[in-house]
Write a protein that holds these residues in place. Structure first.
Motif, short mmCIF file in Angstrom:
data_model
loop_
_atom_site.label_atom_id
_atom_site.label_comp_id
_atom_site.label_asym_id
_atom_site.label_seq_id
_atom_site.Cartn_x
_atom_site.Cartn_y
_atom_site.Cartn_z
N LEU A 167 0.86 -1.39 -0.09
CA LEU A 167 0.03 0.02 -0.01
C LEU A 167 0.89 1.31 -0.10
N PRO A 168 1.02 1.89 -1.20
CA PRO A 168 1.88 3.06 -1.37
C PRO A 168 0.86 4.09 -0.79
N THR A 169 1.51 5.13 -0.20
CA THR A 169 0.71 6.64 0.38
C THR A 169 1.30 7.82 0.05
N ASP A 171 0.22 12.13 -1.20
CA ASP A 171 -0.45 12.85 -2.29
C ASP A 171 0.32 13.25 -3.81
N GLU A 172 1.66 13.13 -3.51
CA GLU A 172 2.55 13.26 -4.57
C GLU A 172 2.99 12.38 -5.39
N ILE A 173 2.40 11.04 -5.27
CA ILE A 173 2.48 9.90 -5.79
C ILE A 173 1.65 9.55 -6.95
N ILE A 174 2.06 9.40 -8.10
CA ILE A 174 1.28 8.74 -9.32
C ILE A 174 1.68 7.31 -9.83
N GLN A 184 5.40 15.83 -8.81
CA GLN A 184 4.75 14.64 -8.71
C GLN A 184 5.89 13.57 -8.80
N ILE A 185 5.74 12.28 -8.16
CA ILE A 185 6.59 11.19 -7.98
C ILE A 185 5.85 10.02 -8.49
N ARG A 186 6.73 9.43 -9.42
CA ARG A 186 6.43 8.03 -9.83
C ARG A 186 6.33 6.93 -8.68
N ASN A 187 5.29 6.06 -8.65
CA ASN A 187 5.38 4.86 -7.44
C ASN A 187 6.28 3.84 -7.67
N SER A 188 7.51 4.52 -7.48
CA SER A 188 8.58 3.24 -7.42
C SER A 188 8.79 2.42 -6.45
N ASN A 189 8.21 2.79 -5.23
CA ASN A 189 8.44 1.96 -4.03
C ASN A 189 7.37 0.78 -4.00
N ALA A 190 6.28 0.94 -4.73
CA ALA A 190 5.58 -0.35 -4.83
C ALA A 190 5.99 -1.51 -5.60
N LEU A 232 3.01 -1.13 4.07
CA LEU A 232 2.56 0.39 3.79
C LEU A 232 4.09 1.25 3.36
N SER A 233 3.93 1.96 2.56
CA SER A 233 5.22 2.92 2.12
C SER A 233 4.76 4.21 2.50
N GLY A 234 5.53 5.07 3.11
CA GLY A 234 5.10 6.35 3.26
C GLY A 234 4.18 6.57 4.54
N GLY A 235 4.04 8.24 4.76
CA GLY A 235 3.18 8.38 5.87
C GLY A 235 3.42 8.10 7.25
N VAL A 236 4.82 7.60 7.68
CA VAL A 236 4.96 7.09 8.97
C VAL A 236 6.08 8.16 9.43
N SER A 237 6.28 9.46 9.13
CA SER A 237 7.25 10.36 9.48
C SER A 237 6.46 11.20 10.58
N ALA A 238 7.11 12.27 10.93
CA ALA A 238 6.58 13.12 11.83
C ALA A 238 5.72 14.41 11.04
N LEU A 281 6.52 1.09 6.28
CA LEU A 281 7.85 1.70 6.03
C LEU A 281 8.08 2.97 5.49
N PRO A 282 9.09 3.65 5.81
CA PRO A 282 9.13 5.10 5.55
C PRO A 282 9.22 5.10 4.13
N GLY A 283 8.73 6.45 3.49
CA GLY A 283 8.52 6.42 1.99
C GLY A 283 9.80 6.66 1.32
N ASN A 284 11.13 7.05 1.68
CA ASN A 284 12.15 7.53 0.98
C ASN A 284 12.49 6.09 0.37
P1 AMP Z 1 7.17 10.09 3.44
O1 AMP Z 1 7.49 8.68 4.08
O2 AMP Z 1 5.64 9.64 3.18
O3 AMP Z 1 7.35 11.26 4.33
O4 AMP Z 1 7.69 10.21 2.21
C1 AMP Z 1 9.21 10.41 2.12
C2 AMP Z 1 9.79 10.49 0.72
O5 AMP Z 1 9.53 9.53 -0.12
C3 AMP Z 1 9.05 11.64 -0.11
O6 AMP Z 1 10.11 12.43 -0.78
C4 AMP Z 1 7.97 10.96 -0.90
O7 AMP Z 1 7.81 11.50 -2.14
C5 AMP Z 1 8.87 9.60 -1.28
N1 AMP Z 1 8.04 8.54 -1.60
C6 AMP Z 1 6.74 8.14 -0.73
N2 AMP Z 1 6.22 7.19 -1.08
C7 AMP Z 1 6.98 6.89 -2.41
C8 AMP Z 1 6.82 6.02 -3.60
N3 AMP Z 1 5.50 5.10 -3.25
N4 AMP Z 1 7.58 5.72 -4.64
C9 AMP Z 1 8.42 6.65 -4.66
N5 AMP Z 1 8.77 7.59 -3.69
C10 AMP Z 1 7.92 7.72 -2.56
#
Ligand code: AMP
Ligand code: MG
Length: 384
Positions: A167-169, A171-174, A184-190, A232-238, A281-284
């Protein structure tokens, strides 16, 4: 230890053809269908003799090749020419290598002494009939599958792969196929997570991207909890819009930890909710990849039935000095030389540098208490 009520319960199994079982985890015990080797098997080309006759001159009374059986006994003063893989004739108790004899007609001269048992494998020495050769929980690689073939098992019972919701999270992810705006950033984490989950023995399913609002995140987390494990990826920082933990808490989650002393990846979250484990998982991209390898991979492997999930760690010699701030274990993209002896840190611009991660074939692992390593010192390396 506290018992955690989450996981896959008793793991489901299925029968697969052994050739298709590569990478799967065995769910049954495999036993030897006969002794291995099934006959005393010559390990050399040479002559089957009685060890007590060496050194000395012996009479060659025949030959035995692989796939054949010598019909008579070898008695004192006699030798039978034998090929690698052929059964040792009765009466013989050693094989002298062809390189260690001189031959003239039907006579050979054995120049050295031999011990009984030399140069052949006794019947049953590798495995006894009925003994276990593979146990449940073993991941099957090429040697294990050769073993299945050896004992005549064309099919094997393996654990079903756990389903892994990804589950990617953000607003900037497409979606990868979309055309990104400059912000915007492509969804490479998934994709990296899907590959890592599959490599760990899971069956990944990429869910739609959750937006950084409560409703979207909650709806997709609930959907993700229908799978065996949720990543999950992203959305767990402060940050103000990092709401993954709030949604999970509202769903009744138990959090085992929500921070680890590693970099990249500090804000990693691990817990269980509604009978399922989850990782936030943190999103970076580097954080996502590293925390998957170091933490989530083991969970997926264990849910896939594996008994163990060790990290592929080794030691290599640093080709240049390395310094880091103490306090955290760092995983830095690096290049291990083709012979595995030396390691060189890969230039990188921080946790978003996917290009550097793709160039690397490993991570340097720095210890938290230590500030510097000099070129030539050994350091821990995690293979990619
Ligand atoms: P976050 O953990 O949500 O604060 O995201 C940290 C960084 O990772 C931001 O620069 C995001 O744009 C990037 N990021 C988050 N999700 C993804 C994703 N699915 N694919 C690529 N980069 C991501
Ligand atoms: Mg985010």
């Amino acid at each position: 230890m506290r018992e955690v009520r989450a996981g896959r319960g008793s793991l489901a199994t299925e029968q697969v053809s052994s050739l298709d079982a590569a990478g799967r985890v065995l769910a049954e015990e495999i036993t030897a269908d006969r002794d291995y080797p099934p006959f005393p098997r010559s390990a050399r080309d040479g002559f089957a003799i009685r060890a007590a006759d060496a050194p000395g001159e012996l009479r060659v009374i025949g030959e035995v090749r692989a796939g054949d059986v010598f019909p008579d006994m070898v008695t004192a003063g006699e030798a039978v020419e034998i090929m690698t893989g052929a059964p040792l004739p009765d009466g013989a108790d050693a094989v002298v290598m062809v390189e260690h004899v001189t031959r003239g007609g039907d006579r050979i001269n054995v120049q050295r002494s031999l011990k009984a048992g030399e140069n052949y494998n006794a019947r049953g020495i590798e495995a006894k009939h009925g003994s276990a050769v593979l146990s449940p929980g073993r991941r099957l690689g090429f040697a294990e599958i050769a073993l299945l073939a050896m004992v005549g098992r064309e099919a094997a019972t393996v654990f079903k792969r756990p389903s892994v919701a990804i589950l990617p999270t953000g607003d900037e992810i497409i979606e990868v196929g979309g055309l990104p705006e400059s912000f915007q950033i492509r969804n490479s984490n998934a994709w990296s997570m899907a590959v890592q989950a599959a490599r760990a023995g899971g069956e990944p399913r990429i869910l739609p991207i959750a937006r950084d609002n409560y409703e979207s995140t909650r709806r997709l987390i609930e959907q993700g909890l229908e799978y065996d494990i949720l990543l999950l990826s992203g959305g767990v920082s402060a940050g103000k819009y990092d709401i993954v933990e709030r949604v999970l808490a509202d769903l009744g989650a138990e959090f085992f930890f929500d921070r680890v002393l590693v970099q990249p990846g500090q804000p990693l979250v691990f817990g269980a909710v509604k009978g399922k484990f989850f990782f936030g998982l943190p999103g970076n991209p580097a954080s996502t990849m590293v925390t998957f390898e170091v933490f989530a991979r083991a969970a997926v492997e264990l849910l896939s039935g594996a008994q163990e999930a060790p990290l592929p760690l080794l030691q290599a010699k640093l080709s240049k000095d390395v310094r880091h701030k103490t306090g955290l274990t760092r995983f830095l993209p690096a290049q291990v030389s083709p012979d595995g002896s030396t390691v060189t840190p890969e230039p990188w611009q921080g946790s978003g540098d996917v290009n550097s991660l793709a160039r690397a074939n490993a991570f340097l692992v720095t210890e938290p208490e230590r500030e510097s390593w000099a070129a030539g010192e050994m350091i821990r390396v995690l293979l990619k």
